[in-house]
Every structure is written in structure tokens, then in C-alpha cells.
Write a protein that holds these residues in place. Structure first.
Motif, PDB file in Angstrom:
ATOM      1  N   GLU A   1      39.173  30.861  44.416  1.00 12.21           N
ATOM      2  CA  GLU A   1      38.352  29.645  44.167  1.00 12.21           C
ATOM      3  C   GLU A   1      38.868  28.633  45.427  1.00 12.21           C
ATOM      4  OE1 GLU A   1      38.658  27.468  40.645  1.00 12.21           O
ATOM      5  OE2 GLU A   1      36.732  28.417  39.703  1.00 12.21           O
ATOM      6  N   ALA A   2      40.327  28.991  45.971  1.00  6.10           N
ATOM      7  CA  ALA A   2      41.033  29.046  46.769  1.00  6.10           C
ATOM      8  C   ALA A   2      41.193  29.510  48.377  1.00  6.10           C
ATOM      9  CB  ALA A   2      42.596  28.840  46.714  1.00  6.10           C
ATOM     10  N   PHE A   3      40.720  30.309  47.809  1.00  6.47           N
ATOM     11  CA  PHE A   3      39.888  31.063  49.421  1.00  6.47           C
ATOM     12  C   PHE A   3      38.551  30.903  49.968  1.00  6.47           C
ATOM     13  CE2 PHE A   3      37.731  34.998  51.896  1.00  6.47           C
ATOM     14  CZ  PHE A   3      38.627  35.299  51.710  1.00  6.47           C
ATOM     15  N   GLU A   4      38.433  30.603  49.042  1.00  8.07           N
ATOM     16  CA  GLU A   4      36.403  29.609  49.141  1.00  8.07           C
ATOM     17  C   GLU A   4      36.347  28.457  50.025  1.00  8.07           C
ATOM     18  OE1 GLU A   4      32.236  29.130  46.726  1.00  8.07           O
ATOM     19  OE2 GLU A   4      33.574  29.955  46.115  1.00  8.07           O
ATOM     20  N   ARG A   5      37.674  27.901  49.037  1.00  6.50           N
ATOM     21  CA  ARG A   5      37.769  26.668  49.178  1.00  6.50           C
ATOM     22  C   ARG A   5      38.396  26.658  51.009  1.00  6.50           C
ATOM     23  NH1 ARG A   5      39.688  25.425  44.915  1.00  6.50           N
ATOM     24  NH2 ARG A   5      41.869  25.555  45.369  1.00  6.50           N
ATOM     25  N   GLU A   6      39.196  27.570  51.117  1.00  3.81           N
ATOM     26  CA  GLU A   6      39.453  27.695  52.930  1.00  3.81           C
ATOM     27  C   GLU A   6      38.665  28.231  54.171  1.00  3.81           C
ATOM     28  OE1 GLU A   6      42.228  26.225  54.102  1.00  3.81           O
ATOM     29  OE2 GLU A   6      43.228  25.671  52.187  1.00  3.81           O
ATOM     30  N   MET A   7      37.912  28.801  53.317  1.00  9.78           N
ATOM     31  CA  MET A   7      36.489  29.666  54.243  1.00  9.78           C
ATOM     32  C   MET A   7      35.599  28.834  54.532  1.00  9.78           C
ATOM     33  SD  MET A   7      37.185  32.777  54.737  1.00  9.78           S
ATOM     34  CE  MET A   7      38.979  31.889  55.406  1.00  9.78           C
ATOM     35  N   THR A   8      34.987  28.111  53.708  1.00  4.54           N
ATOM     36  CA  THR A   8      34.491  26.067  53.831  1.00  4.54           C
ATOM     37  C   THR A   8      34.711  25.426  54.859  1.00  4.54           C
ATOM     38  OG1 THR A   8      33.588  27.001  51.595  1.00  4.54           O
ATOM     39  CG2 THR A   8      32.956  24.711  52.656  1.00  4.54           C
ATOM     40  N   LYS A   9      36.274  25.343  54.580  1.00  4.30           N
ATOM     41  CA  LYS A   9      37.120  24.152  55.826  1.00  4.30           C
ATOM     42  C   LYS A   9      36.727  24.636  57.583  1.00  4.30           C
ATOM     43  CE  LYS A   9      40.024  22.181  52.832  1.00  4.30           C
ATOM     44  NZ  LYS A   9      41.948  21.808  52.110  1.00  4.30           N
ATOM     45  N   ILE A  10      38.088  26.569  57.134  1.00  8.03           N
ATOM     46  CA  ILE A  10      36.998  26.790  58.920  1.00  8.03           C
ATOM     47  C   ILE A  10      35.573  27.455  58.976  1.00  8.03           C
ATOM     48  CG2 ILE A  10      37.261  29.234  59.691  1.00  8.03           C
ATOM     49  CD1 ILE A  10      39.564  30.117  57.690  1.00  8.03           C
ATOM     50  N   ARG A  11      34.127  27.067  58.298  1.00 12.96           N
ATOM     51  CA  ARG A  11      33.258  27.329  58.660  1.00 12.96           C
ATOM     52  C   ARG A  11      32.074  25.615  59.329  1.00 12.96           C
ATOM     53  NH1 ARG A  11      27.801  25.544  57.874  1.00 12.96           N
ATOM     54  NH2 ARG A  11      26.015  27.386  57.961  1.00 12.96           N
ATOM     55  N   GLU A  12      33.223  24.766  58.363  1.00 18.46           N
ATOM     56  CA  GLU A  12      33.412  23.505  58.851  1.00 18.46           C
ATOM     57  C   GLU A  12      33.357  22.760  60.409  1.00 18.46           C
ATOM     58  OE1 GLU A  12      33.844  21.175  55.675  1.00 18.46           O
ATOM     59  OE2 GLU A  12      32.334  22.040  54.298  1.00 18.46           O
ATOM     60  N   ASN A  13      34.488  23.630  60.305  1.00 17.18           N
ATOM     61  CA  ASN A  13      35.339  23.367  61.151  1.00 17.18           C
ATOM     62  C   ASN A  13      36.089  24.291  62.852  1.00 17.18           C
ATOM     63  OD1 ASN A  13      36.450  20.406  60.037  1.00 17.18           O
ATOM     64  ND2 ASN A  13      37.913  21.650  59.434  1.00 17.18           N
ATOM     65  N   VAL A  14      34.683  24.640  62.917  1.00 20.36           N
ATOM     66  CA  VAL A  14      34.692  26.033  64.179  1.00 20.36           C
ATOM     67  C   VAL A  14      34.912  25.277  65.347  1.00 20.36           C
ATOM     68  CG1 VAL A  14      33.613  27.304  64.858  1.00 20.36           C
ATOM     69  CG2 VAL A  14      33.735  27.811  62.772  1.00 20.36           C
TER      70      VAL A  14
END
Length: 698
Positions: free
Chosen positions: A483-496
Motif C-alpha cells: 500500500e505504501a508503494f502504491e501511494r508513492e507510485m500515485t504521487k509520482i504519476r501526479e507529479n510527472v
């Protein structure tokens, strides 16, 4: 061994001294025989059955269930009347009369005396001083031999622990390369006078031959496996991991690993390497089932998980290994190795579109460019001072190392390519051509963009890989990390981020190019996030992990997780649904439990406060969670040991020797905790067969 059938098939006179002593110690066999005899008198008829009280009345009487007859135990051993030694008496009506008659015979009394005196030393001999001195001399010799054998065992353990070859090119006394084992023996002889005297004077047993090495290694393996079997027997639940690879001699090696709890701590024990007859599911399942049966034949419900990689032969739901094993061990739920799952996710993400595929091809090409030439590597060392990792397409963590290294030393690598192009050391046209191409690639805006993007992504991937491959991981921890990894991937996607580019392109062209890159980067993130949810869905038996997420206890207190509990009860029917529901309600509503993070901490809290009886069903489920292996990383570690033990120079090693050497290396810390390990090996070695040297005390 003391049964009548055994003694009839193998006469007492042909048994060894140890077998004879064991037969006397066991005594006569007194089974209850199912014999019914119809007796007729002048007035009536009735059935007479054998009364076990006959065994108490006649202390020499023994029975044979196969022949449904009675025999004389001393006479079977030393010979006597044929009816009491070979044929047997089955006439119940006259058994008492015939027994009294036989009991008073001379041959019976003689045989009873022989049996009573067998193994006893004559009284005169006992008090004889010479006999006592011979016993003392024998025991002193045994002590000396055991001392020498203990040193030899330590030398073998040292070589095995550090994966060193025992044998050398030539093990003769005049050899210049006798091997590490012989070198340790000679070194020990220089430090120990008793060992030196043994090496110089021994004519019967020196302990340095290949045969002795193999026998001692086999004894060590058996002692280790006995300790592991003891731990498995004491544990409540067991899981198994297995994987297959080929060794240096192209033999398929199947590694078997058991996972269970010792003092509430999960341990993963190497068991052995096995060569399956073929690579189909039936053959592999047969090997695994045979090893499981050695421990869980009488308690199949203890096997609660099996973890393999995702190969069809292992993971097939109908004809795969996991399906075959589950037919016999119904609680053995299958877990697809999560480390393999993550590797597959990242490989798919790295090939989702053309730009990403081209980037990784170029990345691998740069690494391969230097690894294939010592001349290029020397220039790399001079200019950059850092070597690039070797390219391994199937291992994502190696890709991660390449990305991080090239991102950190990109400008230095451009300078290195320039040195190859302008210097006089390199004259090969192919090298110059490739250096020119890689210099351009390292300067390209697209390559720099993807290098920065994956450099930002890699740390989270590496952290998750490391968490998944820990031996003490469990479903609750894994779910939190995912779940922590998924949250970080979501942040990276939003801040490309879209960096401004320099060059001759028009502004409109640059904007379109940036939009395309952003879209492709979002596509990579979407693939990772989507496949994470699909491949790591905690359903079925893994739903138990959700029941003990401490951060959700407040939510569960208001809305009990009914679906998760139903899945758990379906997977583990040995749990009492009513009791575990009540226990979970109490756990969710108690402040002390809400502050405890992780299944292991919760289990330790229950144990330390003597709440095991109060929360008995929750304790069982927590033990199940801690026992479930989420990855088969331990199998990969065993394969690394296999490659170091069975090398090109040791390609003909037998399977027992391979497993023993692997056990000494993989489980060296476990062996160190077995306090009497060497003594047990010596006992097993001494009793294995007749030895020309004395190792057993009188």
C-alpha cells in the motif's frame, strides 16, 4: 525385531551382537491373537477364545498374529522342539497342558538359562583385575579416537561453512596440493600433539580418505535433519517452499525449504536438494510430497501454505504442483512468490511502449559495451572511476543498479566516450562506432528524461524488493508495504514533471513531445499500479492479513470485516468462527491492541501477558500468518550456495554430499546452536557400521 515372524525369517544365530542385545531387551512379543476354537462335549458345544492371562501364567510364551499360533520365546532363539519353534501351537483347548509339559522339559530349561545369561559377564571375570584394566585401556583408546575424530569433523565443518573444496588435485602425502581439508588436518597436527601422533602412527583409521569424508558428511546431514524434524514436530503450522534450477553439470536440482515458527520467530530451514525424475508436475509433486510426508504423515493439517514461482508447472490450478499437493494437504494454500510478481510487474512496465523499450535497450547496451572489453573497462576506471553493473534482463534489481549508476555518472560517461573517440589507445572501428552512438544517446533529451524518471522510481522499487525478500516478512507487513508503494507510485504519476528542452525544435513541437512523454510516463505508472492491485490482491487465505491491520482497528470496531472473516474460515476450517469473531471484537475495541503494529508484535503481546488461552483462535490465526511465506527468496539463496559448492571443478559430486555441504553452509548458524552436534555425529558414525577403530565405550 522381537516378533515371532521376524525371528522365523532371520534366525537369532545370524543376527549381529547389537541385534541380539536389542531382541533380549525387547523381550517376547505378546499380541492378543484372534483365535476362536469350537469345543464339543457330550452335553453341549461352545466357542473357546484365547485368554491373554496365559501370557502372565507362562512367562516364556509368545504369539504370532500372522500364523495365529503360540511359540516358546527362548526355544525360538536357541533351538528346541519343532512344534514350539517352527510350527506353533494353535490348540487353545489343550494349550495349558501342553505348555506345562513343555515348561518342564530339559531343552526348555536350558534355553531359558541361555537367554537369562546372554550378555552377562561371568562373576569371576568381573572381579578379575586384568579384565578391568582391559576395559580401561579400551575406553582410553576410544577417548583418544573420539578426540581425533572431533578435530576431523571440525575441519569438515569449516570447509563446508565457507564453501571450500575439501579435496585437492592430489591427496597423497607427497602432494603439493592435497586440498584445504588435508591442509587443515596437517595444520591441526602442528598445533596438537595428539593429532600429530595419530597422523604419524595411525595404520587402521586416519580419517582423511574420501570414504570417511562422505560418511561423516552424511552423518552431519542426518543430525541436522533430525534437529529440523524435531522443530517441525514441535511447531503448530508448517509451510513449504520449492524451486528448481540446473547445476553446473546440467542436472535439475529441486530445493526443499520448510518455514515454521520457533519461539514465535519465523525460520526458513533448508532441507535438501533433490533430483526429480522429470520436469512435469507429477514428478515434482512426488518429490515434494515425499519430503513433506517424512514430517507430516500423521498430521497433514499442519501444512498451511506452499510457495513457488509462477511457472505453469508449479502454479497450475488443475494439474500443477500446488493443485496436486493440495489434494492431500487441504489446508496448504498456494502463494505465488511476491518477489517474482514484482519482477514481472516491472518487466511489463519496462516494455509497455516503444520509448521505454528503446530506453532500456540503450541502457543495457551501455553496460554491455564496457563489460565486453578489458580495454574499454580500463578507460572507464580511469575517467569515471566507477564500473557499471552487468546487464541481466530478467532481474529488475540489476536494471535498477544500472539506472542509478548511469544517472549519477552520466556526464563522466560522456567524457569517457569522448576519450575513446579522440584518444589513440582505441583503434578498433566497431568500438569507435559504438562509442560515438552511445555518446549521442547519453546526450539525448529523451534518454535523459527517462533516466531521470526511472531514477525517481527505482528507490521505491528497491525498498519493496528488500522488504519482500526478508525472512521475517509476513502477509500483514507485505500488505502495508504494498500500500505504501502504491501511494508513492500515485504521487509520482501526479507529479510527472515536464522539463524545458533546448534545441532547434519549434515551441509547438517541443510541447507535443513533452505531452507524449508525460502520457507515456503516466502509462508506465498506470501499468505498475493496475498490476499491483491485480497480482497482489489479498483474497482467500491472505484476507487474514487485513484482520490484524492495527491502523484499521477503529474502523473495524464500527464495521466488522465480515467478508475477510468468511474467507479465512473457508481457507482454515479448523478455526472456530464464533470464538474468533468474539476475540476480534474485543481486540478491535481495546486501546492496548490499537497501538500494536504487526502480527508478530501482536502475537508477542498475547504471549507475554499470558493471554494465549483467552485469545486462542486469534493466536492460531496469527501463527498461520507468521508461517505463510510470501516469497521463495530463500530458494534463490540456496541456488547461490549450490553454484558456489558445485562448481566446474566439482561437477561430479554425489547428491548426498551436495546436500550435506549445502546444509553446512546455509544452516551454519543453526548448527552452531546445536551444542552436542559433534558428539551426535560421532555416535552416528560409530554405530553406522563395524569400524576397525574403536569409537564406542564399554
Amino acid at each position: 525385531m522381537n516378533s515371532v515372524q521376524f525371528l522365523l525369517e532371520k534366525p537369532f544365530s545370524l543376527c549381529s551382537l547389537e541385534e541380539k542385545s536389542e531382541i533380549k531387551r525387547l523381550g517376547r512379543a505378546t499380541p492378543v491373537l484372534d483365535i476362536t476354537q469350537c469345543v464339543k462335549t457330550k452335553t453341549r458345544s461352545f466357542n473357546r477364545k484365547f485368554n491373554p492371562d496365559f501370557y502372565e501364567k507362562f512367562q516364556w510364551l509368545c504369539g504370532c498374529p500372522q500364523r495365529k499360533s503360540f511359540f516358546c520365546f527362548p526355544c525360538i532363539l536357541f533351538g528346541g522342539e519343532e512344534v514350539w519353534t517352527k510350527q506353533g501351537v494353535s490348540d487353545i483347548q489343550h494349550l495349558q497342558d501342553r505348555s506345562r509339559k513343555h515348561e518342564s522339559s530339559k531343552i526348555h530349561k536350558t534355553n531359558a538359562l541361555k537367554l537369562a545369561m546372554f550378555g552377562n559377564i561371568n562373576v569371576v571375570q568381573q572381579i578379575d583385575g586384568a579384565y578391568r584394566r582391559s576395559i580401561e585401556c579400551h575406553n582410553e583408546k576410544v577417548t583418544q579416537n573420539r578426540y581425533v575424530l572431533n578435530i576431523i569433523i571440525n575441519c569438515i565443518r569449516f570447509c563446508g561453512s565457507f564453501e571450500l573444496a575439501l579435496r585437492g588435485h592430489d591427496e597423497s602425502d607427497t602432494s603439493e596440493n592435497p586440498g584445504i581439508f588435508r591442509g587443515l588436518i596437517n595444520f591441526s597436527a602442528e598445533l596438537d600433539s595428539a593429532m600429530k601422533a595419530h597422523i604419524d602412527t595411525a595404520t587402521v583409521f586416519r580419517g582423511t580418505s574420501k570414504t570417511i569424508q562422505n560418511e561423516l558428511l552424511q552423518c552431519m546431514l542426518e543430525v541436522c535433519q533430525e534437529e529440523i524434524s524435531k522443530e517441525i514436530k514441535e511447531s503448530n503450522f508448517v509451510a513449504i517452499m520449492a524451486d528448481e534450477t540446473s547445476d553446473v553439470s546440467l542436472k535439475n536440482q529441486l530445493v526443499i525449504i520448510f518455514r515454521y515458527l520457533v519461539n514465535l520467530q519465523p525460520v526458513e530451514r533448508f532441507w535438501s536438494f533433490v533430483i526429480p525424475e522429470s520436469q512435469n508436475a507429477v514428478s515434482l509433486a512426488s518429490c515434494i510430497s515425499r519430503e513433506i510426508g517424512r514430517h507430516l504423515e500423521d498430521s497433514p493439517e499442519k501444512l498451511i501454505a506452499q510457495t513457488y514461482d509462477g511457472a505453469a508447472v508449479m502454479a497450475g490450478t488443475k494439474g500443477g504442483v500446488q493443485a496436486i499437493i493440495k489434494k492431500k494437504y487441504v489446508s496448504a494454500e498456494y502463494v505465488h512468490c511476491h518477489a517474482h510478481q514484482l519482477n514481472l510487474i516491472m518487466l511489463n512496465a519496462a516494455s509497455i511502449n516503444r520509448s521505454v523499450r528503446v530506453f532500456f535497450v540503450n541502457l543495457q547496451g551501455i553496460c554491455t559495451f564496457f563489460s565486453n572489453s578489458p580495454q574499454r573497462t580500463s578507460i572507464l576506471d580511469e575517467v569515471v572511476g566507477k564500473r557499471l553493473p552487468r546487464s541481466v534482463p530478467t532481474r529488475w534489481n540489476f536494471q535498477s543498479r544500472s539506472v542509478n549508476t548511469i544517472h549519477e555518472y552520466r556526464l563522466e560517461l560522456i567524457e569517457c566516450m569522448e576519450t575513446i573517440l579522440t584518444g589513440e589507445r582505441v583503434t578498433n572501428a566497431t568500438t569507435i562506432l559504438q562509442a560515438s552512438g552511445f555518446k549521442s544517446i547519453l546526450s539525448e533529451e529523451t534518454f535523459i528524461y527517462w533516466l531521470a524518471f526511472f531514477h525517481k522510481t527505482m528507490p521505491y522499487v528497491d525498498i519493496l524488493f528488500n522488504q519482500l525478500q526478508r525472512r521475517d516478512t509476513n502477509p500483514t507487513l507485505v500488505q502495508s508495504h504494498l500500500e505504501a508503494f502504491e501511494r508513492e507510485m500515485t504521487k509520482i504519476r501526479e507529479n510527472v514533471c515536464i522539463e524545458s528542452s533546448d534545441g532547434d525544435m519549434t515551441k509547438r513541437r517541443r510541447v507535443e513531445t513533452h505531452k507524449d512523454r508525460r502520457r507515456e510516463a503516466c502509462e508506465v505508472c498506470d501499468v505498475i499500479i493496475t498490476e499491483m492491485k491485480e497480482r497482489f490482491s489479498f483474497k482467500g487465505h491472505l484476507a487474514a492479513a487485513a484482520l490484524f491491520r492495527h491502523e484499521k482497528f477503529a474502523v473495524y470496531e464500527q464495521n466488522f470485516p465480515e467478508e475477510s472473516l468468511r474467507n479465512v474460515i473457508k481457507a482454515y476450517p479448523f478455526l472456530n468462527e464464533k470464538n474468533i469473531r468474539t476475540e476480534l471484537v474485543v481486540i478491535y475495541g481495546t486501546d492496548e491492541f490499537k497501538s500494536i503494529s504487526g502480527a508478530l508484535s501482536l502475537m508477542e503481546f498475547i504471549r507475554d501477558n499470558n493471554l494465549g488461552t483467552t485469545f486462542s483462535e486469534s493466536s492460531k490465526l496469527l501463527q498461520v500468518l507468521l508461517t505463510i511465506p510470501m516469497t521463495s527468496s530463500e530458494a534463490e539463496r540456496c541456488f547461490s550456495t549450490l553454484k558456489r559448492v558445485k562448481t566446474f571443478l566439482r561437477s561430479t559430486m554425489a547428491e548426498d554430499r551436495l546436500s550435506a555441504l549445502a546444509m553446512l553452509s546455509i544452516e551454519r548458524n543453526f548448527i552452531m546452536r546445536v551444542g552436542d552436534f559433534n558428539q551426535r555425529v560421532i555416535e552416528k558414525f560409530a554405530r553406522g557400521k563395524e569400524r576397525r577403530a574403536d569409537f564406542l565405550y564399554k
